[in-house]
Design a protein around this motif. Structure first.
Motif, PDB file in Angstrom:
ATOM      1  N   GLY A  35       0.791  -1.214   0.000  1.00  0.00           N
ATOM      2  CA  GLY A  35       0.000   0.000   0.000  1.00  0.00           C
ATOM      3  C   GLY A  35       0.826   1.267   0.000  1.00  0.00           C
ATOM      4  N   TRP A  36       0.122   2.376  -0.173  1.00  0.00           N
ATOM      5  CA  TRP A  36       0.697   3.714  -0.112  1.00  0.00           C
ATOM      6  C   TRP A  36       0.086   4.479   1.050  1.00  0.00           C
ATOM      7  N   THR A  50      -4.431   0.503  -1.157  1.00  0.00           N
ATOM      8  CA  THR A  50      -3.896  -0.839  -0.969  1.00  0.00           C
ATOM      9  C   THR A  50      -4.188  -1.677  -2.203  1.00  0.00           C
ATOM     10  N   ILE A  51      -3.256  -2.556  -2.549  1.00  0.00           N
ATOM     11  CA  ILE A  51      -3.467  -3.515  -3.623  1.00  0.00           C
ATOM     12  C   ILE A  51      -3.034  -4.889  -3.134  1.00  0.00           C
ATOM     13  N   ILE A  52      -3.836  -5.925  -3.434  1.00  0.00           N
ATOM     14  CA  ILE A  52      -3.501  -7.290  -3.066  1.00  0.00           C
ATOM     15  C   ILE A  52      -3.043  -8.047  -4.307  1.00  0.00           C
ATOM     16  N   SER A  53      -2.462  -9.233  -4.079  1.00  0.00           N
ATOM     17  CA  SER A  53      -1.898  -9.997  -5.186  1.00  0.00           C
ATOM     18  C   SER A  53      -2.939 -10.401  -6.215  1.00  0.00           C
ATOM     19  N   GLY A  54      -4.194 -10.535  -5.785  1.00  0.00           N
ATOM     20  CA  GLY A  54      -5.252 -10.888  -6.701  1.00  0.00           C
ATOM     21  C   GLY A  54      -5.741  -9.744  -7.564  1.00  0.00           C
ATOM     22  N   GLY A  55      -5.250  -8.532  -7.306  1.00  0.00           N
ATOM     23  CA  GLY A  55      -5.597  -7.391  -8.121  1.00  0.00           C
ATOM     24  C   GLY A  55      -6.625  -6.447  -7.526  1.00  0.00           C
ATOM     25  N   TYR A  79       3.324   1.124  -7.984  1.00  0.00           N
ATOM     26  CA  TYR A  79       3.134   2.467  -8.511  1.00  0.00           C
ATOM     27  C   TYR A  79       1.909   3.129  -7.890  1.00  0.00           C
ATOM     28  N   LEU A  80       1.909   4.451  -7.918  1.00  0.00           N
ATOM     29  CA  LEU A  80       0.734   5.236  -7.577  1.00  0.00           C
ATOM     30  C   LEU A  80       0.601   6.340  -8.615  1.00  0.00           C
ATOM     31  N   GLN A  81      -0.382   6.204  -9.505  1.00  0.00           N
ATOM     32  CA  GLN A  81      -0.675   7.237 -10.491  1.00  0.00           C
ATOM     33  C   GLN A  81      -1.611   8.247  -9.854  1.00  0.00           C
ATOM     34  N   MET A  82      -1.209   9.512  -9.825  1.00  0.00           N
ATOM     35  CA  MET A  82      -1.970  10.566  -9.177  1.00  0.00           C
ATOM     36  C   MET A  82      -2.384  11.589 -10.229  1.00  0.00           C
ATOM     37  N   TYR A  93       4.964  10.850   0.612  1.00  0.00           N
ATOM     38  CA  TYR A  93       4.292   9.601   0.292  1.00  0.00           C
ATOM     39  C   TYR A  93       5.222   8.423   0.552  1.00  0.00           C
ATOM     40  N   TYR A  94       4.695   7.401   1.234  1.00  0.00           N
ATOM     41  CA  TYR A  94       5.456   6.230   1.631  1.00  0.00           C
ATOM     42  C   TYR A  94       4.822   4.963   1.061  1.00  0.00           C
ATOM     43  N   CYS A  95       5.645   4.010   0.651  1.00  0.00           N
ATOM     44  CA  CYS A  95       5.127   2.702   0.295  1.00  0.00           C
ATOM     45  C   CYS A  95       5.386   1.725   1.433  1.00  0.00           C
TER      46      CYS A  95
END
Length: 114
Positions: A35-36, A50-55, A79-82, A93-95
């Motif tokens: 997540g970011w 947040t993103i999980i492995s399943g998408g 990635y984070l597209q803003m 911003y932190y990952c």
């Protein structure tokens, strides 16, 4: 043990766009979710997406519809597209990895100002 390095931050005008990258020192395939987060001046660190492995993805209400989180396991990068940035998006911003282990990057500064 994984090192995470954020990049892509900078100064952008309101309405502009930035893409943040989070590069990992080893494969991120084993991390079920990532997540970011962000921390604005004078505020506590807050969750962004947040993103999980399943998408599947989840977003904070303040960024939903403007930000998109993604991950490329082959490139060991998240990635984070803003888009449609507003001054309130100004923050570091932190990952972060979520499981099975928690790792944080050092952050990248995003400043939205005219």
């Amino acid at each position: 043990q994984v090192q995470l390095v954020e990049s892509g931050g900078g100064l952008v005008q309101p309405g502009g766009s930035l893409r943040l990258s989070c590069a990992a020192s080893r494969s991120i395939f084993s991390f079920n979710s990532m997540g970011w987060y962000r921390q604005a001046p004078g505020k506590e660190r807050e969750w962004v997406a947040t993103i999980i492995s399943g998408g599947l993805t989840n977003y904070a209400a303040s960024v939903k519809g403007r930000f998109t989180i993604s991950r490329d396991n082959a490139k060991n990068t998240m990635y984070l597209q803003m888009n449609s940035l507003i001054p309130e998006d100004t923050a570091v911003y932190y990952c972060k990895t979520n499981d099975p282990y928690v790792f944080w990057g050092q952050g990248t500064q995003v400043t939205v100002s005219s």
